[in-house]
Design a protein around this motif. Structure first.
Motif, PDB file in Angstrom:
ATOM      1  N   LEU A   6      40.506   9.391  59.752  1.00  0.00           N
ATOM      2  CA  LEU A   6      39.585   8.542  60.404  1.00  0.00           C
ATOM      3  C   LEU A   6      38.171   8.851  60.067  1.00  0.00           C
ATOM      4  O   LEU A   6      37.784  10.016  60.249  1.00  0.00           O
ATOM      5  N   GLU A   7      37.477   8.407  59.111  1.00  0.00           N
ATOM      6  CA  GLU A   7      36.329   8.710  58.679  1.00  0.00           C
ATOM      7  C   GLU A   7      34.940   8.260  59.599  1.00  0.00           C
ATOM      8  O   GLU A   7      33.858   9.062  59.692  1.00  0.00           O
ATOM      9  N   GLU A   8      35.139   7.145  60.389  1.00  0.00           N
ATOM     10  CA  GLU A   8      33.994   6.798  61.180  1.00  0.00           C
ATOM     11  C   GLU A   8      34.837   5.981  62.329  1.00  0.00           C
ATOM     12  O   GLU A   8      35.440   4.984  61.977  1.00  0.00           O
ATOM     13  N   PHE A   9      34.309   6.064  63.562  1.00  0.00           N
ATOM     14  CA  PHE A   9      34.822   5.270  64.614  1.00  0.00           C
ATOM     15  C   PHE A   9      34.595   3.667  64.611  1.00  0.00           C
ATOM     16  O   PHE A   9      33.589   3.600  64.115  1.00  0.00           O
ATOM     17  N   LYS A  11      36.261   2.140  62.093  1.00  0.00           N
ATOM     18  CA  LYS A  11      36.935   1.856  60.663  1.00  0.00           C
ATOM     19  C   LYS A  11      38.195   1.938  60.635  1.00  0.00           C
ATOM     20  O   LYS A  11      38.577   2.892  61.244  1.00  0.00           O
ATOM     21  N   ARG A  46      38.576   3.327  67.565  1.00  0.00           N
ATOM     22  CA  ARG A  46      37.671   2.409  67.745  1.00  0.00           C
ATOM     23  C   ARG A  46      36.450   3.095  68.622  1.00  0.00           C
ATOM     24  O   ARG A  46      35.402   2.510  68.648  1.00  0.00           O
ATOM     25  N   GLY A  47      36.740   4.293  69.152  1.00  0.00           N
ATOM     26  CA  GLY A  47      35.648   4.774  69.694  1.00  0.00           C
ATOM     27  C   GLY A  47      35.726   4.297  71.361  1.00  0.00           C
ATOM     28  O   GLY A  47      34.828   4.595  72.133  1.00  0.00           O
ATOM     29  N   THR A  54      35.868  15.457  66.145  1.00  0.00           N
ATOM     30  CA  THR A  54      34.773  15.447  65.213  1.00  0.00           C
ATOM     31  C   THR A  54      35.327  14.948  63.702  1.00  0.00           C
ATOM     32  O   THR A  54      36.376  15.260  63.198  1.00  0.00           O
ATOM     33  N   LEU A  55      34.592  13.984  63.170  1.00  0.00           N
ATOM     34  CA  LEU A  55      34.919  13.228  62.149  1.00  0.00           C
ATOM     35  C   LEU A  55      34.466  13.935  60.834  1.00  0.00           C
ATOM     36  O   LEU A  55      33.473  14.573  60.966  1.00  0.00           O
ATOM     37  N   PRO A  56      35.052  13.617  59.729  1.00  0.00           N
ATOM     38  CA  PRO A  56      36.440  13.066  59.350  1.00  0.00           C
ATOM     39  C   PRO A  56      37.618  13.641  59.943  1.00  0.00           C
ATOM     40  O   PRO A  56      37.227  14.988  59.868  1.00  0.00           O
TER      41      PRO A  56
END
Length: 357
Positions: A6-9, A11, A46-47, A54-56
């Protein structure tokens, strides 16, 4: 190793090669065989649930796998052993109030986020690094059944609540949220622990009928209407309700929680471990005079104690908790998107969505 990241909420998870974890003192490396996918996992990614991640990050909470390598403090685990990977990771430098992170899912406060720096990556990967105490021996299992054993990670949640309530054999339990994912598992666990009767409220009549078919006369269902629910819950039970366990999700209001809680007997115990109020809304209001004069105990419980893992495995090994009642649908890691869609498709009672890296 291959992992879903998961690189960004908001996506989609990206499946690609990342560095494999390295072993440190007090840790175990596990080859992941099966990892469960929560019904609400896509909401987290999806947030929408505001979980602290803490991403990614490689998500995925809990797994069934085989030990790849152990550190010098492991005196009994050996490569090849089957283990349950407990995602509840606690800091070791404060035994009274340890910081906690749910590996691959969420941290609690700043301390939980600090733990994520080292134990953040979860189980949607070919390998997983866990603290030694989080690799719980399963004993021999059929590799084909690894997906079904992931039901333990689901059942451990209500099991933690029932342990917190001090449930004793022969008592009557009310499981608030009994028609949901964790709640239906809570019904099965309460019966496995020796509850004489489980009162199961809900609005989904098909789900209530299913609980009665599965468990027979030890389960008594109640259709909630929002009017007089507390009285009907009491009337449905064969006697006083000893324990109320609430497992309702964030989408629920406080009304059914209150109706269930106030059905408990004098000197009864209420355990809250659902998600009501986590996304806003009213606070739960319980009458001070009623609580005091009836000597009712109310407590919160987040997840389960570490010691619960071994006894939960024993319940399954003995057959008291029948894992065979869980339907399993499996996906390869490359189809993590399909797994997330399937998990969110609506069938959550006694149904497991599993990724097999």
């Amino acid at each position: 190793m291959k992992a879903a990241v998961l690189e960004e909420f908001g996506k989609p998870l990206a499946v690609h090669e990342i560095p494999a974890p390295t072993l440190g003192t007090g840790e175990v490396l596990v080859d992941v065989v099966a990892a469960p996918v929560l019904p609400y996992a896509a909401e987290v990614f999806r947030g929408e649930r505001n979980y602290q991640l803490t991403l990614p990050v490689v998500p995925g909470a809990g797994a069934i796998g085989r030990v790849r390598e152990t550190g010098p403090d492991a005196t009994r685990l050996a490569p090849g052993d089957w283990v349950l990977c407990d995602p509840v990771i606690r800091s070791r430098d404060d035994t009274l109030t340890p910081d906690i992170t749910l590996q691959g899912l969420s941290g609690r406060g700043e301390g939980g986020l600090f733990l994520q720096r080292h134990f953040g990556h979860g189980a949607y990967a070919e390998q997983l690094r866990v603290p030694t105490e989080n690799a719980i021996p399963l004993g021999p299992i059929d590799p084909a059944d690894a997906g079904r054993w992931t039901a333990l990670t689901l059942c451990l949640v209500p099991y933690g609540g029932l342990l917190a309530a001090g449930l004793r054999p022969g008592e009557t339990v009310l499981v608030s949220g009994a028609t949901g994912n964790f709640g239906s598992a809570g019904v099965a666990v309460a019966l496995a622990m020796g509850a004489a009767c489980v009162v199961a409220p809900g609005r989904n009549e098909a789900a209530l009928d299913d609980l009665e078919r599965r468990f027979g006369s030890r389960v008594r269902t109640v259709r909630l209407t929002g009017d007089g629910d507390t009285d009907r819950l009491r009337a449905t039970a064969p006697g006083p309700i000893d324990v109320v366990l609430d497992l309702l999700p964030p989408s629920a209001s406080t009304a059914p929680v209150r109706a269930a809680a106030m059905a408990v007997r004098e000197y009864g115990r209420i355990v809250l471990m659902g998600g009501v109020g986590m996304l806003g809304g009213d606070d739960l209001a319980l009458p001070y005079p009623w609580l005091m004069r009836n000597s009712v105990t109310v407590r919160g419980q987040w997840m389960q104690p570490r010691t619960a893992n071994a006894s939960m495995i024993a319940l399954a090994r003995s057959g008291l908790l029948d894992l065979g009642q869980f339907a399993v649908t499996e996906f390869g890691l490359d189809d993590i998107g399909g797994a997330l869609d399937h998990a969110a498709s609506g069938r959550t009672r006694f149904a497991l969505t599993v990724v097999r890296p």
